[in-house]
Design an enzyme around this catalytic site. Structure first.
Site, PDB file in Angstrom:
ATOM      1  CG  HIS A 204      -0.151   0.322   2.500  1.00 44.63           C
ATOM      2  ND1 HIS A 204       0.547  -0.642   3.174  1.00 44.63           N
ATOM      3  CD2 HIS A 204       0.030   1.465   3.191  1.00 44.63           C
ATOM      4  CE1 HIS A 204       1.115  -0.102   4.234  1.00 44.63           C
ATOM      5  NE2 HIS A 204       0.829   1.176   4.265  1.00 44.63           N
TER       6      HIS A 204
HETATM    7  C1  UD1 Z   1      -1.256   5.589   6.254  1.00 45.35           C
HETATM    8  C2  UD1 Z   1       0.132   5.896   6.778  1.00 45.35           C
HETATM    9  C3  UD1 Z   1       1.027   4.687   6.574  1.00 45.35           C
HETATM   10  C4  UD1 Z   1       0.414   3.429   7.143  1.00 45.35           C
HETATM   11  C5  UD1 Z   1      -0.970   3.237   6.547  1.00 45.35           C
HETATM   12  C6  UD1 Z   1      -1.646   2.002   7.078  1.00 45.35           C
HETATM   13  C7  UD1 Z   1       0.720   8.277   6.545  1.00 45.35           C
HETATM   14  C8  UD1 Z   1       1.629   9.235   5.865  1.00 45.35           C
HETATM   15  N1  UD1 Z   1       0.748   7.014   6.109  1.00 45.35           N
HETATM   16  O1  UD1 Z   1      -1.131   5.439   4.855  1.00 45.35           O
HETATM   17  O2  UD1 Z   1       2.254   4.905   7.219  1.00 45.35           O
HETATM   18  O3  UD1 Z   1       1.231   2.319   6.830  1.00 45.35           O
HETATM   19  O4  UD1 Z   1      -1.741   4.396   6.861  1.00 45.35           O
HETATM   20  O5  UD1 Z   1      -2.781   1.711   6.352  1.00 45.35           O
HETATM   21  O6  UD1 Z   1       0.032   8.671   7.456  1.00 45.35           O
HETATM   22  N2  UD1 Z   1      -8.429   5.496   2.080  1.00 45.35           N
HETATM   23  C9  UD1 Z   1      -9.688   4.989   2.047  1.00 45.35           C
HETATM   24  N3  UD1 Z   1     -10.270   4.673   3.241  1.00 45.35           N
HETATM   25  C10 UD1 Z   1      -9.670   4.853   4.432  1.00 45.35           C
HETATM   26  C11 UD1 Z   1      -8.369   5.394   4.442  1.00 45.35           C
HETATM   27  C12 UD1 Z   1      -7.759   5.701   3.252  1.00 45.35           C
HETATM   28  O7  UD1 Z   1     -10.275   4.787   1.009  1.00 45.35           O
HETATM   29  O8  UD1 Z   1     -10.250   4.544   5.465  1.00 45.35           O
HETATM   30  C13 UD1 Z   1      -7.739   5.786   0.802  1.00 45.35           C
HETATM   31  C14 UD1 Z   1      -7.961   7.188   0.316  1.00 45.35           C
HETATM   32  O9  UD1 Z   1      -8.080   7.122  -1.067  1.00 45.35           O
HETATM   33  C15 UD1 Z   1      -6.666   7.891   0.661  1.00 45.35           C
HETATM   34  C16 UD1 Z   1      -5.654   6.760   0.571  1.00 45.35           C
HETATM   35  O10 UD1 Z   1      -6.357   5.591   0.960  1.00 45.35           O
HETATM   36  O11 UD1 Z   1      -6.399   8.948  -0.170  1.00 45.35           O
HETATM   37  C17 UD1 Z   1      -4.463   6.950   1.446  1.00 45.35           C
HETATM   38  O12 UD1 Z   1      -4.854   7.148   2.806  1.00 45.35           O
HETATM   39  P1  UD1 Z   1      -3.930   7.971   3.802  1.00 45.35           P
HETATM   40  O13 UD1 Z   1      -4.543   8.063   5.135  1.00 45.35           O
HETATM   41  O14 UD1 Z   1      -3.501   9.241   3.177  1.00 45.35           O
HETATM   42  O15 UD1 Z   1      -2.621   7.096   3.931  1.00 45.35           O
HETATM   43  P2  UD1 Z   1      -2.370   5.519   3.884  1.00 45.35           P
HETATM   44  O16 UD1 Z   1      -1.850   5.167   2.557  1.00 45.35           O
HETATM   45  O17 UD1 Z   1      -3.521   4.729   4.381  1.00 45.35           O
END
Ligand code: UD1
Length: 362
Positions: A204
């Site tokens: 991811h």
């Molecule tokens: C975050 C952490 C990462 C961790 C990961 C675990 C940061 C910089 N990164 O990354 O270190 O390993 O969490 O999962 O904080 N999204 C959804 N639903 C959700 C959450 C996210 O659809 O509940 C999607 C959205 O499109 C979003 C993308 O995932 O834009 C990324 O989510 P984000 O919270 O920015 O970071 P993660 O990649 O989940």
């Protein structure tokens, strides 16, 4: 005494659990704040249920966004909560954007910060998490290090030695206290899996999903391997593969499933032949469960997992994948565990916070 803890993303929830329980047992007043960074049912609520964490006292509902938008929105809301709650100390865990936002907002209001999982370094500034780690450690008053190498990193960056506490790995405490419960999971039955007959993969990271060609090459090379691979797919990776129209063409041996809750994932991992991941915490959990780990990154901040061959780094190179799998599958054995990766980590953290009021001063 009043302690405010901030969580937001999936890997935060298992880290705060034992700390929250320890403070509760000591009758310390607590406020649990959830930024809402992760909001999907299977990235969020199921963890609160599996871990029996209380409903957060404050839910900020920030959600997704670019780093600036997300972190900025969190900071402005956390500031409001801090001025209302006036805690004596803020606890942040791990290295996600919620950790950074919590630490900055708190210190700017002259409220001391305790960082749990201090000192991990990948020395790779392309990772947003590495930036978060460095910044949070620099401004925290209590630095709770999971490993001896994390202590060394902090000292070499000039951290004040009396603020560094080598306490061990708090996520391991959660694993140890939930493993028995995970055995009740039906996940093997649901997926019709026999123990030790399949590989597991999670992927991811922003760096690994930014280029869809690299991601697809990896899946293509997995498709050539003669073993079933289960992939609980993070929403970001799913989006990339969906947009590329790849999900319907995925290899027959690859089974894509929704992200799993904590107990199901623990049980699925502990019964797997090997795991491939770009996650940080999974490298540590694999070591504890004696599951060989292939890390799809060039580097790791969890260097302790590389000892004794429990974990190997191969980057996103599909050519290295099949030889890594055959090499590591042969290695399944009991790996020695790092010092203080035990069930008393939260006790050490609470003892330090209560026993060192002089460190509250900035
Ligand atoms: C975050 C952490 C990462 C961790 C990961 C675990 C940061 C910089 N990164 O990354 O270190 O390993 O969490 O999962 O904080 N999204 C959804 N639903 C959700 C959450 C996210 O659809 O509940 C999607 C959205 O499109 C979003 C993308 O995932 O834009 C990324 O989510 P984000 O919270 O920015 O970071 P993660 O990649 O989940």
């Amino acid at each position: 005494m009043k302690i405010l803890s901030i969580v937001g993303a999936r890997p935060n929830f298992m880290k705060i659990k034992p700390i929250y329980e320890e403070f509760k047992q000591r009758k310390i007043e607590q406020v649990l704040v959830h930024t809402g960074q992760h909001y999907d049912e299977n990235m969020n609520r199921v963890f609160f249920e599996d871990l029996e964490l209380p409903k957060p006292d404050v839910f900020l509902g920030i959600g997704s966004g670019t780093h600036g938008v997300q972190t900025g929105a969190m900071m402005s809301r956390i500031e409001e909560v801090l001025s209302e709650e006036k805690p004596d100390l803020t606890v942040v865990v791990g290295d996600v954007n919620s950790t950074l936002a919590g630490a900055i907002s708190s210190i700017k209001m002259q409220i001391p910060v305790a960082h749990v999982e201090a000192g991990y370094r990948s020395f790779d500034m392309r990772m947003p998490e590495e930036i978060n780690r460095i910044l949070v450690d620099r401004i925290s008053q209590f630095l709770f290090a999971p490993t001896e190498d994390a202590v060394t990193n902090l000292i070499s960056e000039g951290a004040d030695k009396k603020r560094i506490f080598f306490v061990g790995n708090v996520m391991v405490e959660t694993l140890l206290s939930h493993f028995q419960k995970s055995k009740k999971s039906n996940i093997l039955k649901i997926l019709s899996l026999v123990p030790n007959s399949y590989g597991l993969m999670t992927i991811h990271r922003a760096e690994n999903t930014a280029d869809k060609k690299i991601l697809i090459d990896l899946f293509n090379s997995l498709a050539k391997i003669d073993i079933k691979i289960i992939v609980p797919l993070h929403p970001r990776t799913k989006k990339v593969l969906e947009e590329a129209g790849y999900l319907k063409n995925i290899g027959k041996n690859i089974e894509i499933i929704e992200p799993l809750g904590y107990l199901d994932f623990l049980w699925l991992m502990s019964n797997s032949k090997f795991i491939m991941t770009d996650s940080g915490g999974i490298q540590e959990e694999a070591l504890m469960l004696d599951v060989p780990c292939i890390t799809l990154r060039e580097n790791t901040e969890r260097v302790v997992t590389l000892k004794n061959g429990a974990n190997i780094l191969i980057g996103m190179d599909p050519l290295k994948l099949s030889s890594a799998i055959s090499e590591i599958s042969k290695r399944k054995k009991k790996y020695p565990k790092p010092p203080l990766w035990d069930d008393k980590v939260s006790k050490r953290i609470a003892d330090a916070i209560i026993g060192h009021p002089e460190l509250y001063f900035l």
